[in-house]
Design an enzyme around this catalytic site. Structure first.
Site, mmCIF file in Angstrom:
data_model
loop_
_atom_site.group_PDB
_atom_site.id
_atom_site.type_symbol
_atom_site.label_atom_id
_atom_site.label_comp_id
_atom_site.label_asym_id
_atom_site.label_seq_id
_atom_site.Cartn_x
_atom_site.Cartn_y
_atom_site.Cartn_z
ATOM 1 N N CYS A 50 -2.633 9.387 4.539
ATOM 2 C CA CYS A 50 -3.031 8.055 4.989
ATOM 3 C C CYS A 50 -1.870 7.066 4.865
ATOM 4 O O CYS A 50 -1.462 6.721 3.748
ATOM 5 C CB CYS A 50 -4.232 7.579 4.170
ATOM 6 S SG CYS A 50 -4.647 5.841 4.391
ATOM 7 N N CYS A 53 -2.612 3.750 3.034
ATOM 8 C CA CYS A 53 -2.806 3.990 1.599
ATOM 9 C C CYS A 53 -1.483 3.887 0.844
ATOM 10 O O CYS A 53 -1.442 3.456 -0.320
ATOM 11 C CB CYS A 53 -3.406 5.377 1.366
ATOM 12 S SG CYS A 53 -5.067 5.604 2.048
#
Length: 306
Positions: A50, A53
């Site tokens: 991600c 993230c």
């Protein structure tokens, strides 16, 4: 700057320590639900693939650490904890949930601006945000080290270094932890790598002096043999000097100071003022606030001006 921790692993950069931790499905109740009854817990659901993230995660760690214990952060890898992610109805990541008293009360989805994360932490912590500042953490770390808990002390010193890598007191404290753990070579390696701005700080110099004294004391000889030699001839100044260092090596700091003061009283000029110079080194190693430093300096001054 690298430090070798008590378990032998190296940390290139100090971690956020006890304010941030990784968890999983098996420990979610303990790390989040139960922990949130004592202090608000922010849970970051993330994954290695991600992209957002990778931006939000470090930001959360920085701001939670800066809050100084007013909130905690728990990180959950959704790929490794798919059942938990499903139970929490995580459909998009990063997803952040804030827990208090065992239940979710706030949160957001996506990589939000830093200001929004700060607002979340402020809502959760209220007046406690930032209450445990750097000085509080340093005080706690020093207390842990004095109590012999080098692992806890190192973690706390690293929490300070995570916010301020140039904090000389925290650097000195981390070095003291290494010395206390017997990792002298690692402490010497770190000392050699420090810039002048840190290496000349009193807390760091004290560690350097402690190492030098320890290495010198290791060559002093058996304490009992040296004490017998001094008892047989109180004016055997070399034996008395070596006895002082043997006492220091054995952890009897007070006896080391006593023997050097007695040597100075008997012959203050012996070996180019060696007794006084060694006392100064001991006081540097103990630190100016140490009761033995204060009393030793008073006794030395009394002898010098008597």
């Amino acid at each position: 700057m690298e430090f070798l921790l008590n378990n032998g692993t190296k940390a290139a950069k100090p971690s956020a320590g006890s304010f941030v931790k990784d968890s999983d499905t098996a420990h979610f109740v303990e790390d989040v639900l139960e922990a949130s009854t004592k202090v608000p817990v922010i849970v970051d659901f993330w994954a290695t693939w991600c992209g957002p993230c990778k931006t939000l995660g470090p930001l959360l760690e920085k701001l939670v650490t800066a809050a100084g214990g007013a909130v905690r952060l728990v990180k959950i890898d959704v790929d490794k904890n798919q059942e938990l992610a499903a139970q929490m109805r995580i459909q998009s990541i990063p997803a952040v949930y804030a827990f208090k008293d065992g239940r979710p009360i706030d949160g957001f989805v996506g990589a939000v601006p830093e200001s929004q994360v700060k607002e979340l932490i402020q809502r959760l912590a209220g007046d406690k945000a930032g209450a445990m500042g750097v000085e509080d953490v340093l005080t706690e770390a020093k207390a842990a080290l004095d109590a012999g808990d080098t692992s806890a002390a190192m973690t706390l010193f690293h929490e300070v270094l995570a916010q301020d890598p140039e904090n000389a007191t925290a650097v000195g404290g981390s070095l003291r932890c290494l010395v206390a753990a017997g990792q002298i070579d690692e402490a010497k390696r770190v000392l050699a790598s420090l810039p002048d701005s840190l290496s000349k700080h009193a807390d760091v110099v004290a560690v350097q002096t402690t190492i030098e004294l320890a290495e010198q004391a290791a060559k002093a000889g058996p304490t009992q043999d040296l004490r017998r030699a001094v008892e047989a001839n109180p004016d055997d100044f070399q034996a008395r000097f070596d006895l002082a260092m043997a006492c220091f090596a054995a952890g009897d700091r007070e006896a080391a100071v006593d023997e050097l003061l007695e040597l100075f009283r008997r012959n203050r000029t012996w070996n180019d003022d060696a007794a006084r110079q060694q006392l100064v080194k001991l006081f540097d190693a103990f630190g100016p606030a140490d009761p033995l430093t204060k009393s030793g300096r008073r006794r030395l001054s009394s002898l010098m001006f008597s």
